[in-house]
Design an enzyme around this catalytic site. Structure first.
Site, PDB file in Angstrom:
ATOM      1  N   GLU A   1       0.813  -1.226   0.000  1.00 60.10           N
ATOM      2  CA  GLU A   1       0.000   0.000   0.000  1.00 60.10           C
ATOM      3  C   GLU A   1       0.847   1.277   0.000  1.00 60.10           C
ATOM      4  O   GLU A   1       0.401   2.321  -0.467  1.00 60.10           O
ATOM      5  CB  GLU A   1      -0.950   0.007   1.204  1.00 60.10           C
ATOM      6  CG  GLU A   1      -2.198  -0.831   0.997  1.00 60.10           C
ATOM      7  CD  GLU A   1      -3.101  -0.308  -0.126  1.00 60.10           C
ATOM      8  OE1 GLU A   1      -3.358   0.906  -0.168  1.00 60.10           O
ATOM      9  OE2 GLU A   1      -3.524  -1.106  -0.965  1.00 60.10           O
ATOM     10  N   GLY A   2       2.060   1.205   0.566  1.00 60.85           N
ATOM     11  CA  GLY A   2       2.947   2.374   0.547  1.00 60.85           C
ATOM     12  C   GLY A   2       3.283   2.758  -0.888  1.00 60.85           C
ATOM     13  O   GLY A   2       3.142   3.920  -1.287  1.00 60.85           O
ATOM     14  N   HIS A   3       3.693   1.762  -1.675  1.00 64.38           N
ATOM     15  CA  HIS A   3       3.985   2.023  -3.090  1.00 64.38           C
ATOM     16  C   HIS A   3       2.721   2.516  -3.804  1.00 64.38           C
ATOM     17  O   HIS A   3       2.769   3.440  -4.610  1.00 64.38           O
ATOM     18  CB  HIS A   3       4.439   0.737  -3.795  1.00 64.38           C
ATOM     19  CG  HIS A   3       5.701   0.133  -3.267  1.00 64.38           C
ATOM     20  ND1 HIS A   3       5.731  -1.071  -2.614  1.00 64.38           N
ATOM     21  CD2 HIS A   3       6.989   0.560  -3.303  1.00 64.38           C
ATOM     22  CE1 HIS A   3       6.981  -1.379  -2.284  1.00 64.38           C
ATOM     23  NE2 HIS A   3       7.764  -0.398  -2.674  1.00 64.38           N
TER      24      HIS A   3
ATOM     25  N   GLN B   1      22.699  -0.645  -5.361  1.00 67.17           N
ATOM     26  CA  GLN B   1      22.405  -0.018  -4.068  1.00 67.17           C
ATOM     27  C   GLN B   1      22.428  -1.012  -2.912  1.00 67.17           C
ATOM     28  O   GLN B   1      22.126  -0.656  -1.777  1.00 67.17           O
ATOM     29  CB  GLN B   1      21.092   0.765  -4.124  1.00 67.17           C
ATOM     30  CG  GLN B   1      19.846  -0.092  -4.225  1.00 67.17           C
ATOM     31  CD  GLN B   1      18.598   0.760  -4.445  1.00 67.17           C
ATOM     32  OE1 GLN B   1      18.406   1.317  -5.512  1.00 67.17           O
ATOM     33  NE2 GLN B   1      17.769   0.894  -3.423  1.00 67.17           N
TER      34      GLN B   1
ATOM     35  N   VAL C   1       3.022   5.214   4.764  1.00 68.40           N
ATOM     36  CA  VAL C   1       1.824   4.381   4.966  1.00 68.40           C
ATOM     37  C   VAL C   1       2.204   3.271   5.954  1.00 68.40           C
ATOM     38  O   VAL C   1       3.266   2.655   5.827  1.00 68.40           O
ATOM     39  CB  VAL C   1       1.322   3.795   3.636  1.00 68.40           C
ATOM     40  CG1 VAL C   1       0.132   2.867   3.858  1.00 68.40           C
ATOM     41  CG2 VAL C   1       0.949   4.915   2.673  1.00 68.40           C
TER      42      VAL C   1
ATOM     43  N   SER D   1       8.676  -3.706   2.004  1.00 63.03           N
ATOM     44  CA  SER D   1       8.780  -5.030   1.368  1.00 63.03           C
ATOM     45  C   SER D   1       9.554  -5.970   2.275  1.00 63.03           C
ATOM     46  O   SER D   1       9.345  -7.181   2.265  1.00 63.03           O
ATOM     47  CB  SER D   1       9.491  -4.920   0.016  1.00 63.03           C
ATOM     48  OG  SER D   1       8.858  -3.947  -0.777  1.00 63.03           O
TER      49      SER D   1
HETATM   50  P1  AMP Z   1      11.233   0.587  -2.699  1.00 67.04           P
HETATM   51  O1  AMP Z   1      10.473  -0.342  -3.572  1.00 67.04           O
HETATM   52  O2  AMP Z   1      11.415   0.108  -1.298  1.00 67.04           O
HETATM   53  O3  AMP Z   1      12.501   1.099  -3.340  1.00 67.04           O
HETATM   54  O4  AMP Z   1      10.310   1.884  -2.543  1.00 67.04           O
HETATM   55  C1  AMP Z   1       9.852   2.602  -3.662  1.00 67.04           C
HETATM   56  C2  AMP Z   1       9.258   3.894  -3.182  1.00 67.04           C
HETATM   57  O5  AMP Z   1       8.163   3.625  -2.310  1.00 67.04           O
HETATM   58  C3  AMP Z   1      10.252   4.757  -2.392  1.00 67.04           C
HETATM   59  O6  AMP Z   1      10.071   6.118  -2.759  1.00 67.04           O
HETATM   60  C4  AMP Z   1       9.837   4.507  -0.969  1.00 67.04           C
HETATM   61  O7  AMP Z   1      10.152   5.555  -0.087  1.00 67.04           O
HETATM   62  C5  AMP Z   1       8.334   4.365  -1.117  1.00 67.04           C
HETATM   63  N1  AMP Z   1       7.767   3.633   0.016  1.00 67.04           N
HETATM   64  C6  AMP Z   1       8.164   2.434   0.504  1.00 67.04           C
HETATM   65  N2  AMP Z   1       7.460   2.117   1.606  1.00 67.04           N
HETATM   66  C7  AMP Z   1       6.604   3.146   1.831  1.00 67.04           C
HETATM   67  C8  AMP Z   1       5.619   3.417   2.830  1.00 67.04           C
HETATM   68  N3  AMP Z   1       5.364   2.573   3.818  1.00 67.04           N
HETATM   69  N4  AMP Z   1       4.930   4.572   2.744  1.00 67.04           N
HETATM   70  C9  AMP Z   1       5.178   5.443   1.731  1.00 67.04           C
HETATM   71  N5  AMP Z   1       6.094   5.245   0.775  1.00 67.04           N
HETATM   72  C10 AMP Z   1       6.806   4.113   0.821  1.00 67.04           C
END
Ligand code: AMP
Length: 296
Positions: free
Chosen positions: A35-37, A61, A176, A186
């Site tokens: 849900e964050g994504h 990274q 989120v 994740s």
């Molecule tokens: P990632 O797939 O972990 O590289 O995250 C991709 C994007 O989603 C990045 O900009 C993260 O900061 C954002 N993101 C990951 N988790 C959350 C969350 N819980 N709430 C809001 N954005 C998130």
């Protein structure tokens, strides 16, 4: 929804959208979407005419001994979630495509990367900046959406875009959380049931910091002590840092008077988690907005 895996196909699709005068939004991700994504995706679909999402687990990274090969991947599920959100383009390059040829140039993330996550994960932000710069070049978005969850990453990307004159506006989106306050990630999938129960220490520490500020505690070191205390009753959670920082420099802040950010990082078993919250000194009418609802 179109899915492409080569830079040429991506450029072609985006060129067509641009020629139609569309405002392009980009959401860079490493997949295993939650849900964050999706909150970033929804914001892009709302604010842009055409939304591109990249799914790329970026090897540069990840440090040695980190979880690159174990990182959760579920492309079919991700694609169906993105389709349901009305995404226009999903870019899923392989590592060979993304880093084709003998690349020699990378992006120096500058001094903001020398602390906190940068210290714990040498080379991490160079990898992040390089892949984000490449994605911005390939996609050419008007807007790019990043989560505050990775606060230091957000600040470094904002700085990179500013310092390198990229024609993209970075949009920061709030964190989120799960129902109990744990920030969605994740990597939460790695946690055992016992670890998952204790992982709330991170957001409880941030909640304690916000609460202390609401009650008038403005000294950075004292707030850091209050945060660290939250970890003592959680033996499965090993605190790495709990810091009160200046949001502009990410250096330790003596006080929260001018606004500050609390950052935490901890190991829960073999999983490394991070979280953060804004701290604002209570001014009469803002006091009630500081605290509980932001984290746990
Ligand atoms: P990632 O797939 O972990 O590289 O995250 C991709 C994007 O989603 C990045 O900009 C993260 O900061 C954002 N993101 C990951 N988790 C959350 C969350 N819980 N709430 C809001 N954005 C998130």
């Amino acid at each position: 929804m179109e899915r492409v895996s080569s830079k040429e196909e991506a450029r072609q699709a985006l060129g067509a959208a641009r020629r139609e005068g569309m405002r392009i939004g980009l959401v860079p991700t490493m997949g295993a979407l939650h849900e964050g994504h999706l909150s970033l995706v929804r914001a892009s679909c709302k604010r842009a005419d055409y939304t591109a999402v990249s799914i790329f687990v970026n090897p540069t990274q990840f440090g040695e001994g980190e979880d690159f090969s174990a990182y959760p991947r579920d492309l079919e599920r991700d694609l169906s979630l993105l389709k349901a959100e009305g995404v226009d383009l999903v870019f899923t390059p392989s590592t060979a495509v993304m880093y084709a040829g003998d690349a020699q140039v990378s992006v120096d993330p500058g001094p903001l990367a020398s602390v906190w996550e940068g210290e714990s994960r040498p080379g991490h932000f160079r990898g992040v900046c390089t892949v984000v710069a490449k994605l911005l070049s390939i996609v050419g978005p008007d807007l790019a959406f990043f989560g505050e969850k990775d606060y230091q990453q957000l600040k470094i990307v904002e700085r990179m875009v500013r310092d390198l004159d990229a024609a993209t506006t970075i949009v920061a989106m709030p964190i989120v959380r799960e129902r109990d306050g744990l920030a969605m990630s994740s990597r939460n999938a790695y946690l055992s049931a016992e670890e998952r129960a204790q992982a709330v220490a991170l957001c409880e520490a941030l909640e304690a910091a916000a609460q202390a500020v609401a009650w008038g505690e403005l000294a950075g070191p004292e707030i850091e002590r209050i945060m660290a205390e939250e970890f003592s009753a959680r033996p499965l959670v090993e605190l790495e840092y709990a810091a009160v920082v200046d949001p502009a420099t990410l250096g330790r802040a003596d006080g929260v008077g001018g606004g500050a950010r609390a950052l935490v990082a901890a190991r829960v078993g073999r999983t490394r988690l991070i979280d953060n919250v804004a701290l604002a000194a209570p001014v009469a009418e803002a006091a009630s907005a500081t605290g509980a609802s932001q984290t746990c």
